[in-house]
Design an enzyme around this catalytic site. Sequence first.
Site, mmCIF file in Angstrom:
data_model
loop_
_atom_site.group_PDB
_atom_site.id
_atom_site.type_symbol
_atom_site.label_atom_id
_atom_site.label_comp_id
_atom_site.label_asym_id
_atom_site.label_seq_id
_atom_site.Cartn_x
_atom_site.Cartn_y
_atom_site.Cartn_z
ATOM 1 N N ASP A 85 -2.853 -1.866 -2.790
ATOM 2 C CA ASP A 85 -3.938 -1.067 -2.084
ATOM 3 C C ASP A 85 -3.832 0.134 -2.338
ATOM 4 O O ASP A 85 -2.941 0.969 -1.903
ATOM 5 C CB ASP A 85 -4.093 -1.699 -0.674
ATOM 6 C CG ASP A 85 -4.804 -0.710 0.364
ATOM 7 O OD1 ASP A 85 -5.998 -0.639 -0.180
ATOM 8 O OD2 ASP A 85 -4.278 -0.106 1.319
ATOM 9 N N SER A 121 0.909 -1.088 0.037
ATOM 10 C CA SER A 121 -0.003 -0.058 -0.200
ATOM 11 C C SER A 121 1.010 1.514 0.065
ATOM 12 O O SER A 121 1.632 1.562 0.985
ATOM 13 C CB SER A 121 -0.882 -0.157 1.380
ATOM 14 O OG SER A 121 -1.736 1.062 1.382
ATOM 15 N N PRO A 122 1.010 1.611 -1.174
ATOM 16 C CA PRO A 122 1.990 2.850 -1.068
ATOM 17 C C PRO A 122 1.169 4.310 -0.623
ATOM 18 O O PRO A 122 0.105 4.238 -0.371
ATOM 19 C CB PRO A 122 2.133 3.322 -2.745
ATOM 20 C CG PRO A 122 0.812 2.758 -3.324
ATOM 21 C CD PRO A 122 0.547 1.692 -2.450
#
Length: 352
Positions: free
Chosen positions: A99, A56-57
């Site tokens: 995500d 999830s960046p």
Amino acid sequence: MNVREVRHEDVTWLASLGLLGFRPHYQTGNGAIYLEDSLKILQTMPASSVDLVMTSPPFALTRQKEYGNEPIDRYIAWLMPFCDQIFRVLKDDGSFVLDIGGSWEPGAPVRSMYHFEVAVKLARKFKLAQEFYWFNPARLPSPAEWVTVRRVRVKDAVNMVWWFGKTENPKADNRRVLQPYSEAMKSLLQKGYRAKKRPSGHDISTKFAQDNGGAIPPNVFTTAHPTDDLPSNFLPLANTESNSHYLRVCREMGTKPHPARYPENLVRFFLAFLTDPGDLVVDPFGGSNVTGAVCEAMNRRWVAAEINREYVEGSRARFVASAADLGAAPAGPTQPALFDGGAATPKKLRRR
Ligand SMILES: C[S@@+](CC[C@H](N)C(=O)[O-])C[C@H]1O[C@@H](n2cnc3c(N)ncnc32)[C@H](O)[C@@H]1O
């Protein structure tokens, strides 16, 4: 904290990934986390070596998180070099699970398309295997201007979770993520089913009444409490974060919890669905290292990178026993297991 020196044999698989030039911030029997720019880590790893990248960046948010976020107009240019490397390091049957939350155009009640643009761009390189939706009812109502002040928009409570394959056929098996049957289905299995055509035109054969050990899950997750009144096809990811082991040990260690964590069960689902024990999983935006901790519990090898020292340090909380476990804290509520099924392995931390 039970910290001991890393032995030579502990690092041989990291050597095979070319990572001996980097110093893990800490490592366990199955993995290592680096206080490092993940682009460097990915660039160092060999091609076709990874089974799953689950991450999830930072999102392109108008309201910045404390760890910094690229603005919408620069976001894709910032993210793509990481994705190019992710593509390179994945095996042919590997998966990339991303995500990514939505955002708003600055100064207007208008949705940004950036997370769809990311998907469109990635789908020119990867194969979009399926999109998932993670519904988090606990999300705060924002942007306040449009949602709580002028009341012209509603709360945005869904993240897209894009599942890409390097090729058309990433390794996957939905029999490993079956859900319990509904009461209606259980009764149907007991009473039997007469094959007939549905009003929709679908021909339902007698195979429909076959007990396959559980229901095939839909592509929707929720962190709502399982007893909340929800559409029945939502996959419940019980959100026990507020009293989790991680938050408890963060309090004991005096470290601030990471401000944007994803639920352990999201990782648990994709590990079960897309990987086997011993497979290698990489999280290039590690944060509080949920990915590494769940991999550890599910016996997958893992490599994580996180650029912020405070977060890497805080992520140790996922691997060490809490003072309450060790009997050092005053009696309180029972310590919940870190992982369902009691697979938690606190105190296995090793440090160089
Ligand atoms: C949304 S958070 C990830 C949260 C994580 N999934 C969890 O549940 O704890 C994104 C993280 O990426 C980190 N980050 C940003 N750029 C990075 C980079 N180049 N290399 C490694 N980490 C980076 C940020 O510091 C932030 O902690």
